[in-house]
Design a protein around this motif. Structure first.
Motif, PDB file in Angstrom:
ATOM      1  N   HIS A 249       0.869  -1.182   0.000  1.00 46.12           N
ATOM      2  CA  HIS A 249       0.000   0.000   0.000  1.00 46.12           C
ATOM      3  C   HIS A 249       0.904   1.229   0.000  1.00 46.12           C
ATOM      4  CE1 HIS A 249      -4.115   1.668   1.020  1.00 46.12           C
ATOM      5  NE2 HIS A 249      -3.351   2.720   1.244  1.00 46.12           N
ATOM      6  N   ALA A 250       0.603   2.151  -0.877  1.00 45.48           N
ATOM      7  CA  ALA A 250       1.333   3.418  -0.913  1.00 45.48           C
ATOM      8  C   ALA A 250       0.328   4.553  -0.783  1.00 45.48           C
ATOM      9  CB  ALA A 250       2.121   3.566  -2.211  1.00 45.48           C
ATOM     10  N   LEU A 251       0.711   5.588  -0.049  1.00 46.54           N
ATOM     11  CA  LEU A 251      -0.180   6.722   0.189  1.00 46.54           C
ATOM     12  C   LEU A 251       0.647   7.999   0.191  1.00 46.54           C
ATOM     13  CD1 LEU A 251      -3.064   7.683   0.970  1.00 46.54           C
ATOM     14  CD2 LEU A 251      -2.437   7.253   3.360  1.00 46.54           C
ATOM     15  N   TRP A 252       0.164   8.991  -0.559  1.00 47.66           N
ATOM     16  CA  TRP A 252       0.827  10.293  -0.616  1.00 47.66           C
ATOM     17  C   TRP A 252      -0.158  11.369  -0.184  1.00 47.66           C
ATOM     18  CZ3 TRP A 252       1.041   6.528  -4.333  1.00 47.66           C
ATOM     19  CH2 TRP A 252       2.296   6.026  -4.673  1.00 47.66           C
ATOM     20  N   PHE A 253       0.303  12.262   0.690  1.00 46.61           N
ATOM     21  CA  PHE A 253      -0.500  13.408   1.121  1.00 46.61           C
ATOM     22  C   PHE A 253      -0.010  14.642   0.367  1.00 46.61           C
ATOM     23  CE2 PHE A 253      -0.218  10.511   4.809  1.00 46.61           C
ATOM     24  CZ  PHE A 253      -1.566  10.234   4.990  1.00 46.61           C
ATOM     25  N   HIS A 254      -0.908  15.293  -0.363  1.00 47.60           N
ATOM     26  CA  HIS A 254      -0.520  16.421  -1.212  1.00 47.60           C
ATOM     27  C   HIS A 254      -0.870  17.781  -0.609  1.00 47.60           C
ATOM     28  CE1 HIS A 254       0.109  13.286  -4.097  1.00 47.60           C
ATOM     29  NE2 HIS A 254      -1.176  13.079  -4.304  1.00 47.60           N
ATOM     30  N   ARG A 255      -2.082  17.902  -0.091  1.00 45.32           N
ATOM     31  CA  ARG A 255      -2.591  19.190   0.380  1.00 45.32           C
ATOM     32  C   ARG A 255      -3.378  18.988   1.662  1.00 45.32           C
ATOM     33  NH1 ARG A 255      -2.707  18.902  -5.091  1.00 45.32           N
ATOM     34  NH2 ARG A 255      -1.705  20.612  -6.237  1.00 45.32           N
ATOM     35  N   PRO A 256      -3.556  20.052   2.454  1.00 47.23           N
ATOM     36  CA  PRO A 256      -4.340  19.910   3.697  1.00 47.23           C
ATOM     37  C   PRO A 256      -5.775  19.471   3.398  1.00 47.23           C
ATOM     38  CG  PRO A 256      -3.099  21.970   3.695  1.00 47.23           C
ATOM     39  CD  PRO A 256      -2.987  21.404   2.306  1.00 47.23           C
ATOM     40  N   PHE A 257      -6.367  18.751   4.335  1.00 42.03           N
ATOM     41  CA  PHE A 257      -7.731  18.248   4.181  1.00 42.03           C
ATOM     42  C   PHE A 257      -8.284  17.956   5.564  1.00 42.03           C
ATOM     43  CE2 PHE A 257      -4.933  14.637   4.431  1.00 42.03           C
ATOM     44  CZ  PHE A 257      -5.600  13.772   5.275  1.00 42.03           C
ATOM     45  N   ARG A 258      -9.567  17.641   5.590  1.00 41.02           N
ATOM     46  CA  ARG A 258     -10.224  17.187   6.809  1.00 41.02           C
ATOM     47  C   ARG A 258     -10.931  15.872   6.512  1.00 41.02           C
ATOM     48  NH1 ARG A 258     -10.651  20.860  11.034  1.00 41.02           N
ATOM     49  NH2 ARG A 258     -12.192  19.432  11.939  1.00 41.02           N
ATOM     50  N   ALA A 259     -10.714  14.888   7.363  1.00 35.92           N
ATOM     51  CA  ALA A 259     -11.367  13.596   7.185  1.00 35.92           C
ATOM     52  C   ALA A 259     -12.839  13.640   7.560  1.00 35.92           C
ATOM     53  CB  ALA A 259     -10.656  12.525   8.010  1.00 35.92           C
ATOM     54  N   ASP A 260     -13.266  14.713   8.237  1.00 37.99           N
ATOM     55  CA  ASP A 260     -14.679  14.843   8.597  1.00 37.99           C
ATOM     56  C   ASP A 260     -15.457  15.697   7.597  1.00 37.99           C
ATOM     57  OD1 ASP A 260     -13.539  17.268   9.283  1.00 37.99           O
ATOM     58  OD2 ASP A 260     -14.001  17.132  11.419  1.00 37.99           O
ATOM     59  N   ASP A 261     -14.829  16.091   6.481  1.00 33.44           N
ATOM     60  CA  ASP A 261     -15.519  16.708   5.346  1.00 33.44           C
ATOM     61  C   ASP A 261     -15.574  15.682   4.216  1.00 33.44           C
ATOM     62  OD1 ASP A 261     -15.919  19.136   6.593  1.00 33.44           O
ATOM     63  OD2 ASP A 261     -14.105  20.054   5.761  1.00 33.44           O
ATOM     64  N   TRP A 262     -16.529  15.857   3.301  1.00 31.55           N
ATOM     65  CA  TRP A 262     -16.661  14.915   2.199  1.00 31.55           C
ATOM     66  C   TRP A 262     -15.407  14.897   1.334  1.00 31.55           C
ATOM     67  CZ3 TRP A 262     -20.002  11.230   2.304  1.00 31.55           C
ATOM     68  CH2 TRP A 262     -21.288  11.411   2.832  1.00 31.55           C
ATOM     69  N   LEU A 263     -14.935  13.687   1.029  1.00 27.48           N
ATOM     70  CA  LEU A 263     -13.803  13.474   0.135  1.00 27.48           C
ATOM     71  C   LEU A 263     -14.229  12.483  -0.942  1.00 27.48           C
ATOM     72  CD1 LEU A 263     -11.029  13.013   2.872  1.00 27.48           C
ATOM     73  CD2 LEU A 263     -11.375  15.042   1.436  1.00 27.48           C
ATOM     74  N   LEU A 264     -13.798  12.714  -2.170  1.00 28.18           N
ATOM     75  CA  LEU A 264     -14.118  11.820  -3.285  1.00 28.18           C
ATOM     76  C   LEU A 264     -12.942  10.897  -3.542  1.00 28.18           C
ATOM     77  CD1 LEU A 264     -16.031  11.034  -5.676  1.00 28.18           C
ATOM     78  CD2 LEU A 264     -14.675  12.636  -7.060  1.00 28.18           C
ATOM     79  N   TYR A 265     -13.205   9.587  -3.541  1.00 27.74           N
ATOM     80  CA  TYR A 265     -12.189   8.578  -3.856  1.00 27.74           C
ATOM     81  C   TYR A 265     -12.461   8.114  -5.288  1.00 27.74           C
ATOM     82  CZ  TYR A 265      -8.669   5.312  -1.921  1.00 27.74           C
ATOM     83  OH  TYR A 265      -7.498   4.642  -1.611  1.00 27.74           O
ATOM     84  N   ALA A 266     -11.572   8.450  -6.215  1.00 29.20           N
ATOM     85  CA  ALA A 266     -11.688   8.047  -7.621  1.00 29.20           C
ATOM     86  C   ALA A 266     -10.664   6.948  -7.876  1.00 29.20           C
ATOM     87  CB  ALA A 266     -11.439   9.233  -8.540  1.00 29.20           C
ATOM     88  N   ILE A 267     -11.145   5.719  -8.034  1.00 22.46           N
ATOM     89  CA  ILE A 267     -10.294   4.527  -8.096  1.00 22.46           C
ATOM     90  C   ILE A 267     -10.366   3.900  -9.478  1.00 22.46           C
ATOM     91  CG2 ILE A 267      -9.915   2.217  -7.127  1.00 22.46           C
ATOM     92  CD1 ILE A 267     -11.260   3.225  -4.553  1.00 22.46           C
ATOM     93  N   ASP A 268      -9.228   3.399  -9.961  1.00 22.44           N
ATOM     94  CA  ASP A 268      -9.237   2.572 -11.167  1.00 22.44           C
ATOM     95  C   ASP A 268      -8.205   1.464 -11.008  1.00 22.44           C
ATOM     96  OD1 ASP A 268      -7.000   4.574 -11.764  1.00 22.44           O
ATOM     97  OD2 ASP A 268      -6.814   3.200 -13.453  1.00 22.44           O
TER      98      ASP A 268
END
Length: 302
Positions: free
Chosen positions: A235-254
């Motif tokens: 598993h690899a994960l990169w954090f690019h910009r600030p965010f909140r996990a309690d706001d809606w986030l879109l996961y676009a997977i392919d």
């Protein structure tokens, strides 16, 4: 005594007990999965790594690269051993080993960096309906639930600390072939504090939801089928910009490929403003085991 709220329970799960300067202990929560949920180990390992980075350095995790080596035992604690590999002029690196029953079940490297100015661009967010315009996933009908194994019933009926809105819902109990991609919104079910480190560990936990599943779509198979064996390999994960996990986030997977009993999936995570806040990638084992019915239909050799 009433049960602890789900979000508070998850935050407590990710907040490890410090045993020594670089040694931590975490507990597990049995959510009905076949082993410890991979996202739990990812989040706890990141939590351990973050705890060894000097807060005065203002360095935050920007990448995490992990390997799952053995299935985790939900009944036993997990020990996280952190190696302070490097603290350089701009970056800090930590290596974390997760240990159960005297064996390493998982290890990862995490890199940390402070804020810097520089060039910037990003991929465009897919055009999808807003989460408020998508219905909640319906529960599994009781008559269907009654036909399933007890552990799967627990998995499917469990309450989650995250809520989901699927752009194109798929019936995992009766999967049909589809293109290898998925889009869904997710967020914590309640608001939490402002700690960026906490939001990162929560996103690490959530990044394992559904990620590898897209590799199943073209083949009309599902993790819930008894003859389908699936396990995360890395598993690899990169954090690019600030965010909140309690706001809606879109996961676009392919899923660009599956071969040799392995499938690969990659995901982009956007906030509601269209900013790309994180990226993920995973390869996993996918085996379809012949059933008794399949064997019965194989012609006998002459």
């Amino acid at each position: 005594m009433p049960n602890k709220p789900l979000v508070a329970e998850l935050i407590e799960l990710l907040a490890l007990e410090r045993l020594e300067e670089n040694l931590f202990r975490g507990q597990s929560r049995d959510i009905g999965s076949k082993a410890v949920f991979g996202g739990q180990v990812l989040g706890q390992a990141l939590s351990a790594a973050q705890a060894t980075v000097d807060p005065d350095s203002r360095r935050r995790a920007h990448s995490l690269h992990a390997y799952f080596l053995r299935a985790g035992d939900v009944q036993a604690p997990i020990i996280y051993d952190v190696d302070r590999t490097r603290d350089g002029g701009s970056f800090s690196v930590r290596r974390v080993s997760a240990i159960q029953h005297g064996k390493v079940i998982f290890f990862c490297a995490a890199s940390f960096q402070g804020d810097e100015d520089g060039v910037e661009h990003q991929a465009q967010m897919p055009e999808v309906p807003a989460p408020e315009d998508i219905a909640e996933p319906p529960p599994v009908p009781p008559e269907v639930m009654a036909t399933l194994p007890v552990k799967m019933q627990r998995w499917l009926s469990r309450e989650l600390p995250f809520e989901f809105r699927y752009v194109q819902p798929r019936n995992e109990l009766n999967p049909q072939p589809l293109p290898p991609r998925e889009r869904f919104w997710f967020r914590l079910t309640e608001k939490i504090g402002d700690s960026p480190e906490l939001h990162r560990t929560l996103l690490a936990y959530a990044s394992d939801y559904q990620l590898l599943g897209a590799a199943n779509f073209p083949h009309g198979i599902s993790y819930y089928q008894p003859n389908v064996q699936m396990a995360s390999l890395d598993h690899a994960l990169w954090f690019h910009r600030p965010f909140r996990a309690d706001d809606w986030l879109l996961y676009a997977i392919d899923s660009p490929t599956a071969q040799n009993s392995r499938g690969m999936a990659r995901g982009l995570i956007f906030d509601c403003a269209g900013r790309l806040v994180a990226s993920a990638a995973q390869e996993g084992l996918i085996r379809v085991v012949p059933t008794a019915s399949d064997v019965a239909h194989v012609p006998a050799r002459e």
